[in-house]
Enzyme design. Sequence first.
Site, PDB file in Angstrom:
ATOM      1  N   HIS A   1      33.305  -4.916 -10.420  1.00  0.00           N
ATOM      2  CA  HIS A   1      34.621  -5.023 -11.060  1.00  0.00           C
ATOM      3  C   HIS A   1      34.843  -3.941 -12.101  1.00  0.00           C
ATOM      4  O   HIS A   1      33.932  -3.561 -12.843  1.00  0.00           O
ATOM      5  CB  HIS A   1      34.850  -6.421 -11.647  1.00  0.00           C
ATOM      6  CG  HIS A   1      33.899  -6.842 -12.721  1.00  0.00           C
ATOM      7  ND1 HIS A   1      34.163  -6.644 -14.068  1.00  0.00           N
ATOM      8  CD2 HIS A   1      32.707  -7.487 -12.680  1.00  0.00           C
ATOM      9  CE1 HIS A   1      33.180  -7.151 -14.792  1.00  0.00           C
ATOM     10  NE2 HIS A   1      32.271  -7.651 -13.980  1.00  0.00           N
TER      11      HIS A   1
ATOM     12  N   ASP B   1      28.566  -4.155 -18.235  1.00  0.00           N
ATOM     13  CA  ASP B   1      29.102  -5.158 -17.327  1.00  0.00           C
ATOM     14  C   ASP B   1      30.601  -4.883 -17.181  1.00  0.00           C
ATOM     15  O   ASP B   1      31.369  -5.144 -18.115  1.00  0.00           O
ATOM     16  CB  ASP B   1      28.846  -6.550 -17.914  1.00  0.00           C
ATOM     17  CG  ASP B   1      29.555  -7.673 -17.174  1.00  0.00           C
ATOM     18  OD1 ASP B   1      30.001  -7.463 -16.030  1.00  0.00           O
ATOM     19  OD2 ASP B   1      29.683  -8.766 -17.760  1.00  0.00           O
TER      20      ASP B   1
ATOM     21  N   GLU C   1      37.832  -9.746 -12.808  1.00  0.00           N
ATOM     22  CA  GLU C   1      36.668 -10.618 -12.727  1.00  0.00           C
ATOM     23  C   GLU C   1      36.399 -11.331 -14.049  1.00  0.00           C
ATOM     24  O   GLU C   1      35.996 -12.500 -14.061  1.00  0.00           O
ATOM     25  CB  GLU C   1      35.440  -9.797 -12.324  1.00  0.00           C
ATOM     26  CG  GLU C   1      34.208 -10.635 -11.960  1.00  0.00           C
ATOM     27  CD  GLU C   1      33.343 -11.018 -13.162  1.00  0.00           C
ATOM     28  OE1 GLU C   1      32.489 -11.910 -13.017  1.00  0.00           O
ATOM     29  OE2 GLU C   1      33.532 -10.424 -14.248  1.00  0.00           O
ATOM     30  N   GLU C   2      36.625 -10.660 -15.171  1.00  0.00           N
ATOM     31  CA  GLU C   2      36.275 -11.246 -16.463  1.00  0.00           C
ATOM     32  C   GLU C   2      37.115 -12.470 -16.817  1.00  0.00           C
ATOM     33  O   GLU C   2      36.743 -13.238 -17.699  1.00  0.00           O
ATOM     34  CB  GLU C   2      36.387 -10.198 -17.577  1.00  0.00           C
ATOM     35  CG  GLU C   2      35.357  -9.080 -17.506  1.00  0.00           C
ATOM     36  CD  GLU C   2      33.922  -9.532 -17.744  1.00  0.00           C
ATOM     37  OE1 GLU C   2      33.702 -10.743 -17.970  1.00  0.00           O
ATOM     38  OE2 GLU C   2      33.016  -8.675 -17.696  1.00  0.00           O
TER      39      GLU C   2
ATOM     40  N   ASP D   1      26.591  -6.908  -9.921  1.00  0.00           N
ATOM     41  CA  ASP D   1      26.977  -7.246 -11.289  1.00  0.00           C
ATOM     42  C   ASP D   1      25.726  -7.308 -12.155  1.00  0.00           C
ATOM     43  O   ASP D   1      24.630  -6.977 -11.692  1.00  0.00           O
ATOM     44  CB  ASP D   1      27.733  -8.579 -11.310  1.00  0.00           C
ATOM     45  CG  ASP D   1      28.790  -8.644 -12.408  1.00  0.00           C
ATOM     46  OD1 ASP D   1      28.565  -8.064 -13.488  1.00  0.00           O
ATOM     47  OD2 ASP D   1      29.834  -9.293 -12.199  1.00  0.00           O
TER      48      ASP D   1
ATOM     49  N   HIS E   1      27.464  -9.201 -22.538  1.00  0.00           N
ATOM     50  CA  HIS E   1      28.726  -9.469 -23.240  1.00  0.00           C
ATOM     51  C   HIS E   1      28.602  -9.240 -24.748  1.00  0.00           C
ATOM     52  O   HIS E   1      29.403  -9.745 -25.534  1.00  0.00           O
ATOM     53  CB  HIS E   1      29.251 -10.888 -22.951  1.00  0.00           C
ATOM     54  CG  HIS E   1      29.906 -11.007 -21.624  1.00  0.00           C
ATOM     55  ND1 HIS E   1      30.795 -12.009 -21.307  1.00  0.00           N
ATOM     56  CD2 HIS E   1      29.820 -10.233 -20.510  1.00  0.00           C
ATOM     57  CE1 HIS E   1      31.224 -11.860 -20.061  1.00  0.00           C
ATOM     58  NE2 HIS E   1      30.632 -10.778 -19.560  1.00  0.00           N
TER      59      HIS E   1
END
Length: 386
Positions: free
Chosen positions: A72, A189, A223-224, A244, A324
């Site tokens: 993504h 990410d 995606e997030e 991912d 994250h």
Amino acid sequence: MGRLAIDTDYIAEQLKRLLEIPSPTGFTDAVTHAVSEELDRLGAPFEITRRGAIRVRLAGRSAQPARAMISHLDTLGAQIRAIKDSGRLELVPIGHWSARFAEGARATVFSENGTYRGTILPRLASGHAYGDAVDTAPIGWDEVELRVDALARSRPEVTRLGIEIGDFVGIDPQPEFLDNGFIVSRHLDDKAGVAVMLAALKAMLDAGVVPTVDTSWLFSVSEEVGHGASHILTQDIASLIVVDNGASAAVQNSAEFGVTIGMADMNGPFDYHTTRKLIELCRENEIRFQRDVFRFYRSDSASAIEAGADVRTALATFGIDASHGYERIHMHALRSLAELLTAYATSPVDIQRDAQELGPISGFPEQETGEADQRLGPDSGLPRRG
């Protein structure tokens, strides 16, 4: 055919380029254009959805059952929720990330009037002003605010700048590429996953290798927030490899070296047969790997299944520390993952029946239920390339 040689300098080059482009979910047009330009340069055929997701399709020696891999383009970020009387901006996160990682971050506000720079700070940001209260203040998005680097001392002054509620906020990645192979940055990410997929695609095109079956490289843009792959799969895609991050932590089995194969996430197990195919490909091609189960994690696999796609899914990841947050990965994992993708794209199809959307029981696979050979451990004698 097995794994192809991967250009790690290309991975680093593409990752650096991608990290320079702010792309919080909902503000991804620029990164879609950048990846499209690179695909044009590589000579890869692609098409773009209405919202900016990208689909590359390489024709295989056979058309069916088609395969795909996905990463993504979107990242975490924020939006302006309110403008305070003080001129500071209240934020709401885009994606799921802790305000503790936002404190101190440099950021860009994207307004209709242009961009403004700023810093995300705790409400109690100065020990000289608030004393020990700065160390006992709670953590949360209500406890941080964005200080804009402009004449913005009040709500009227902020609105005169053209900054409004709902404006997007991009968080600076602050990347470092170290000589020992470690890469530290925000937004690895999944921009590292995008770089990996581009490197695998480049290796295929440079070598003139034709995939076993029609194979798509997919790049989603949401995606997030949970629905990235919901609108980009075609009906003929029978198996989907999600590329991912794999959370590396004391309570996980992921690692920053080799490939981490996800066996399950918070939505349940990944496809038994596709997952074990990836494991066997790692063994056959001497690609270092480990398995993991993620309890607080979902990916483009979940959004594809929830959207109704009848597709086998598996998760192949690069281990990432402090996901994250201010993340860290290693080039060894990126190279290993790209090698696995090329091995997968050129590997035989094990379940030919998957070419049919519906069919008889004939050809439907069976899961192993026989008694184990207790003379050998599961990985006994298996080579793992360093």
